[in-house]
Design a protein around this motif. Structure first.
Motif, mmCIF file in Angstrom:
data_model
loop_
_atom_site.group_PDB
_atom_site.id
_atom_site.type_symbol
_atom_site.label_atom_id
_atom_site.label_comp_id
_atom_site.label_asym_id
_atom_site.label_seq_id
_atom_site.Cartn_x
_atom_site.Cartn_y
_atom_site.Cartn_z
ATOM 1 N N CYS A 237 -11.001 32.218 61.306
ATOM 2 C CA CYS A 237 -11.835 32.714 60.203
ATOM 3 C C CYS A 237 -11.024 33.509 59.193
ATOM 4 N N SER A 238 -10.112 34.350 59.659
ATOM 5 C CA SER A 238 -9.401 35.220 58.723
ATOM 6 C C SER A 238 -8.113 34.601 58.189
ATOM 7 N N LEU A 239 -7.482 33.723 58.952
ATOM 8 C CA LEU A 239 -6.202 33.179 58.529
ATOM 9 C C LEU A 239 -6.243 31.686 58.222
ATOM 10 N N GLY A 240 -7.298 31.012 58.666
ATOM 11 C CA GLY A 240 -7.411 29.577 58.437
ATOM 12 C C GLY A 240 -7.766 29.282 56.993
ATOM 13 N N THR A 241 -7.800 28.010 56.680
ATOM 14 C CA THR A 241 -8.030 27.605 55.288
ATOM 15 C C THR A 241 -9.376 26.921 55.075
ATOM 16 N N LYS A 242 -10.161 26.764 56.151
ATOM 17 C CA LYS A 242 -11.441 26.066 56.041
ATOM 18 C C LYS A 242 -12.535 26.883 56.726
ATOM 19 N N PRO A 243 -13.775 26.746 56.255
ATOM 20 C CA PRO A 243 -14.886 27.391 56.972
ATOM 21 C C PRO A 243 -14.940 26.856 58.406
ATOM 22 N N LEU A 244 -15.420 27.685 59.324
ATOM 23 C CA LEU A 244 -15.457 27.335 60.735
ATOM 24 C C LEU A 244 -16.893 27.341 61.252
ATOM 25 N N LEU A 245 -17.249 26.282 61.950
ATOM 26 C CA LEU A 245 -18.536 26.187 62.627
ATOM 27 C C LEU A 245 -18.261 26.002 64.102
ATOM 28 N N ILE B 242 -13.462 13.558 59.169
ATOM 29 C CA ILE B 242 -12.159 13.376 58.526
ATOM 30 C C ILE B 242 -11.091 13.138 59.591
ATOM 31 N N GLU B 243 -11.104 13.996 60.621
ATOM 32 C CA GLU B 243 -10.060 13.903 61.649
ATOM 33 C C GLU B 243 -10.527 14.590 62.921
ATOM 34 N N GLU B 244 -10.244 13.951 64.053
ATOM 35 C CA GLU B 244 -10.477 14.574 65.349
ATOM 36 C C GLU B 244 -9.182 15.236 65.792
ATOM 37 N N GLU B 245 -9.302 16.317 66.533
ATOM 38 C CA GLU B 245 -8.141 17.068 67.002
ATOM 39 C C GLU B 245 -7.184 17.353 65.845
ATOM 40 N N SER B 246 -7.712 17.953 64.832
ATOM 41 C CA SER B 246 -6.944 18.351 63.659
ATOM 42 C C SER B 246 -6.138 19.609 64.000
ATOM 43 N N ARG B 247 -5.176 19.929 63.194
ATOM 44 C CA ARG B 247 -4.351 21.113 63.423
ATOM 45 C C ARG B 247 -4.417 21.987 62.184
ATOM 46 N N CYS B 248 -4.746 23.260 62.363
ATOM 47 C CA CYS B 248 -4.737 24.203 61.243
ATOM 48 C C CYS B 248 -3.270 24.460 60.883
ATOM 49 N N GLU B 249 -2.891 24.098 59.670
ATOM 50 C CA GLU B 249 -1.497 24.205 59.256
ATOM 51 C C GLU B 249 -1.009 25.644 59.199
ATOM 52 N N ARG B 250 -1.903 26.562 58.945
ATOM 53 C CA ARG B 250 -1.488 27.959 58.787
ATOM 54 C C ARG B 250 -1.374 28.696 60.125
ATOM 55 N N SER C 200 -0.285 40.361 61.404
ATOM 56 C CA SER C 200 -0.430 40.022 59.980
ATOM 57 C C SER C 200 -1.865 40.218 59.512
ATOM 58 N N GLU C 201 -2.815 39.831 60.353
ATOM 59 C CA GLU C 201 -4.232 39.962 60.012
ATOM 60 C C GLU C 201 -4.636 41.433 59.922
ATOM 61 N N GLU C 202 -4.257 42.216 60.933
ATOM 62 C CA GLU C 202 -4.634 43.637 60.969
ATOM 63 C C GLU C 202 -4.048 44.411 59.798
ATOM 64 N N HIS C 203 -2.820 44.080 59.435
ATOM 65 C CA HIS C 203 -2.133 44.815 58.378
ATOM 66 C C HIS C 203 -2.246 44.120 57.026
ATOM 67 N N GLN C 204 -3.033 43.055 56.983
ATOM 68 C CA GLN C 204 -3.288 42.301 55.754
ATOM 69 C C GLN C 204 -1.997 42.052 54.982
ATOM 70 N N CYS C 205 -1.042 41.474 55.694
ATOM 71 C CA CYS C 205 0.246 41.196 55.076
ATOM 72 C C CYS C 205 0.776 39.867 55.597
ATOM 73 N N ALA D 291 -10.143 34.495 74.758
ATOM 74 C CA ALA D 291 -9.360 33.472 74.055
ATOM 75 C C ALA D 291 -10.181 32.819 72.948
ATOM 76 N N THR D 292 -11.450 32.569 73.231
ATOM 77 C CA THR D 292 -12.328 31.941 72.234
ATOM 78 C C THR D 292 -12.583 32.898 71.074
ATOM 79 N N MET D 293 -12.824 34.171 71.381
ATOM 80 C CA MET D 293 -13.044 35.147 70.308
ATOM 81 C C MET D 293 -11.806 35.278 69.429
ATOM 82 N N LEU D 294 -10.615 35.333 70.060
ATOM 83 C CA LEU D 294 -9.384 35.459 69.290
ATOM 84 C C LEU D 294 -9.180 34.247 68.392
ATOM 85 N N LYS D 295 -9.375 33.047 68.928
ATOM 86 C CA LYS D 295 -9.205 31.830 68.137
ATOM 87 C C LYS D 295 -10.167 31.809 66.958
#
Length: 186
Positions: free
Chosen positions: A134-142, A83-91, A31-36, A125-129
């Protein structure tokens, strides 16, 4: 082919939890590669992959607990709160170490210990996550690499981790996707 075999009643083909998680990550990559919003997987299998991927539990490391405690002990005038520890990215379904608020803006924080790196280079695994958050999540990442936290704490005599966090937060060079322009060194 996988989905045909997976749903075939004549074949006892079953996917392991690890395989379902990998299919979820591959589907997000597509989905990310094909922007769909399309997926290579049928909806029922995609939902099963997401559910399986999302249920993975993480145990916070000592480093993560220390950094979270430092966030919690920040003076209120800085406007930083946990706000929350061990949060889950909904997307994406990824677990996020800690979700914080800085001056009313939410920020996902990943605390990356030694197992996330080969030398000082993030492992696959870390690079993929990081890429998918960054591209599919909904919040900035640090991302806070362990050696940078260690150096910041040493430079502040191990007495003032608040200064270390302030130092990290002052390096906020975010790009338009909400991710830091230098994805690994903050």
């Amino acid at each position: 082919e996988i989905s045909k075999r997976y749903y075939s009643s004549q074949d006892n083909f079953q996917l392991t939890c690890e395989a379902l998680s990998q299919l979820h990550q591959a589907s997000m990559w597509y989905s990310e590669e094909h922007q769909c919003n399309e997926s290579l997987l049928p909806i029922q299998l995609r939902e099963e992959c997401f559910t399986n991927f999302s249920k993975n539990q993480n145990i916070p490391s000592k480093l993560q607990r220390d950094i979270v405690e430092s966030f919690k002990s920040m003076p209120p005038y800085l406007g930083i709160s946990v706000i929350e520890e061990e949060s889950r990215c909904e997307r994406t379904g990824y677990s996020i170490d800690v979700l914080i608020s800085i001056q009313q803006q939410q920020l996902a924080v990943e605390i990356d210990g030694p197992c996330h790196f080969v030398g000082y280079t993030p492992n696959g695994a870390t690079m993929l996550k990081q890429r998918q958050l960054c591209s599919l999540g909904t919040k900035p990442l640090l991302s806070i690499p362990y050696w940078e936290w260690d150096m910041l704490c040493l430079n502040h005599n191990n007495n003032n981790t608040n200064a270390a966090i302030n130092n990290i937060m002052n390096c906020n060079n975010w790009n338009s996707t909400g991710c830091h322009n230098d994805h690994y060194h903050y």
